[in-house]
Enzyme design. Structure first.
Site, PDB file in Angstrom:
ATOM      1  CB  THR A  47      -1.304 -10.866  -5.754  1.00  0.00           C
ATOM      2  OG1 THR A  47      -1.503 -11.937  -6.661  1.00  0.00           O
ATOM      3  CG2 THR A  47      -0.021 -10.133  -6.095  1.00  0.00           C
ATOM      4  CB  THR A  48      -3.380  -7.537  -2.297  1.00  0.00           C
ATOM      5  OG1 THR A  48      -3.625  -7.206  -3.668  1.00  0.00           O
ATOM      6  CG2 THR A  48      -3.290  -6.249  -1.498  1.00  0.00           C
ATOM      7  CE1 TYR A 110      12.073 -19.126 -13.567  1.00  0.00           C
ATOM      8  CE2 TYR A 110      11.721 -21.423 -12.990  1.00  0.00           C
ATOM      9  CZ  TYR A 110      12.559 -20.413 -13.398  1.00  0.00           C
ATOM     10  OH  TYR A 110      13.878 -20.668 -13.647  1.00  0.00           O
ATOM     11  CE1 TYR A 136      -5.155 -11.832 -10.757  1.00  0.00           C
ATOM     12  CE2 TYR A 136      -4.111 -12.956  -8.910  1.00  0.00           C
ATOM     13  CZ  TYR A 136      -4.303 -11.818  -9.656  1.00  0.00           C
ATOM     14  OH  TYR A 136      -3.652 -10.650  -9.309  1.00  0.00           O
ATOM     15  NE  ARG A 141       1.299  -8.930  -8.991  1.00  0.00           N
ATOM     16  CZ  ARG A 141       2.143  -8.602  -8.028  1.00  0.00           C
ATOM     17  NH1 ARG A 141       3.118  -9.423  -7.686  1.00  0.00           N
ATOM     18  NH2 ARG A 141       2.038  -7.442  -7.406  1.00  0.00           N
ATOM     19  CE  LYS A 164      -7.504  -9.817  -9.086  1.00  0.00           C
ATOM     20  NZ  LYS A 164      -6.634  -9.900  -7.879  1.00  0.00           N
ATOM     21  CB  ILE A 206     -10.889  -9.270  -7.267  1.00  0.00           C
ATOM     22  CG1 ILE A 206     -12.074 -10.240  -7.366  1.00  0.00           C
ATOM     23  CG2 ILE A 206      -9.908  -9.718  -6.191  1.00  0.00           C
ATOM     24  CD1 ILE A 206     -11.715 -11.625  -7.842  1.00  0.00           C
TER      25      ILE A 206
END
Length: 284
Positions: A47-48, A110, A136, A141, A164, A206
């Site tokens: 993501t980052t 989504y 994750y 999100r 995570k 993380i």
């Protein structure tokens, strides 16, 4: 007991972009900075790293670069998740063939799915590769939470080794730790909860924070793991103002601004992300 990919601080690496795509020269320089400052592992294409706006070719370029720079010094983990199971399988296979140590696979977003669908999704990915998988969980999100009971079911799959956890729900994380024990290692996905999660059996973080403070983040966790609990607690509390700044806008907008201020050339975030609307002063 499942394979431990790493203990300590793993940076969720931001990706430097320029007008030609990924700024590989700057990326290589940044990875060296991370390793020189005692980071324990590196995750690319997460993501980052703005993986959602990277092409497949760019992801392959970034993964290859990270493996080459690391040269076995630290584990390299690639973000390969998708809301399309077939695409997640394809990217996970590519990452495995390139030589990563493991993959980070976010829950479908989504379209989402049920808890039964989550098990089928992750099982299909796990069956397609032999390297370790980190689940994750970031419902803010994705709109989808991995329930503790689902974590327990997934922990029965040999190469699903860790999660995570970025739900922010400490009670849920405690339940996962209780159910799964050493069959599913836990990493904090929130910098402000690193030491609390370690106290529940977590092995590290993380991290976004470690993009700019890799040695500090490494030292904070290893103080805890080595029994220096008071020191680790104080470091966690001391980091709170900076962590708040790094999440004062949508990640990774603030961390890229901070990295540019530190003298790295990370450029601008890719649309739909934009530069920070309000210029804030970072004490980095």
């Amino acid at each position: 007991m499942k394979k431990i990919l790493f203990k300590g601080a793993c940076t969720a690496v931001a990706t430097p972009f320029d007008e030609n795509g990924v700024n590989i020269k700057e990326f290589r320089k940044f990875l060296e900075f991370q390793i020189e400052n005692e980071i324990d592992a590196l995750i690319v294409c997460g993501t980052t790293g703005e993986s959602s706006t990277m092409t497949k070719e760019e992801k392959i370029e970034v993964i290859k670069c990270a493996i080459e720079v690391s040269d076995g010094r630290v584990p390299i983990i690639a973000g390969t998740g998708s809301n399309n199971t077939a695409q997640a399988i394809e990217m996970s296979k590519i990452a495995e063939n390139l030589g990563v140590d493991g993959v980070l696979v976010v829950t479908p977003y989504y379209n989402k799915t049920s808890q039964t669908g989550l098990i089928a999704h992750y099982k299909a990915i796990a069956d397609s590769i032999s390297i370790p998988i980190i689940l994750y969980n970031v419902p803010s999100r994705t709109g989808l939470n991995i329930n503790p009971e689902t974590c327990w079911e997934l922990s029965k799959i040999n190469n699903i080794v860790a999660i995570k956890e970025a739900s922010g729900n400490i009670s849920q994380i405690a339940e996962i730790s209780h159910l799964c024990r050493d069959n599913l290692h836990i990493y904090s996905g929130n910098d402000d909860q690193t030491i609390p999660i370690c106290s529940l059996g977590g092995l590290g973080v993380i991290s976004v924070l470690s993009n700019i403070k890799p040695k500090f983040t490494h030292d904070m966790i290893w103080n805890f793991l080595n029994g220096n609990i008071e020191k680790a607690k104080q470091m966690q509390l001391d980091a709170i103002p900076l962590i708040k700044d790094l999440f004062s806008d949508v990640n990774p907008i603030p961390v890229k601004a901070a990295l540019n201020k530190l003298g790295f050339d990370f450029g601008k975030p890719r649309l739909p992300l934009v530069e920070m609307c309000e210029k804030k002063g970072f004490e980095v």
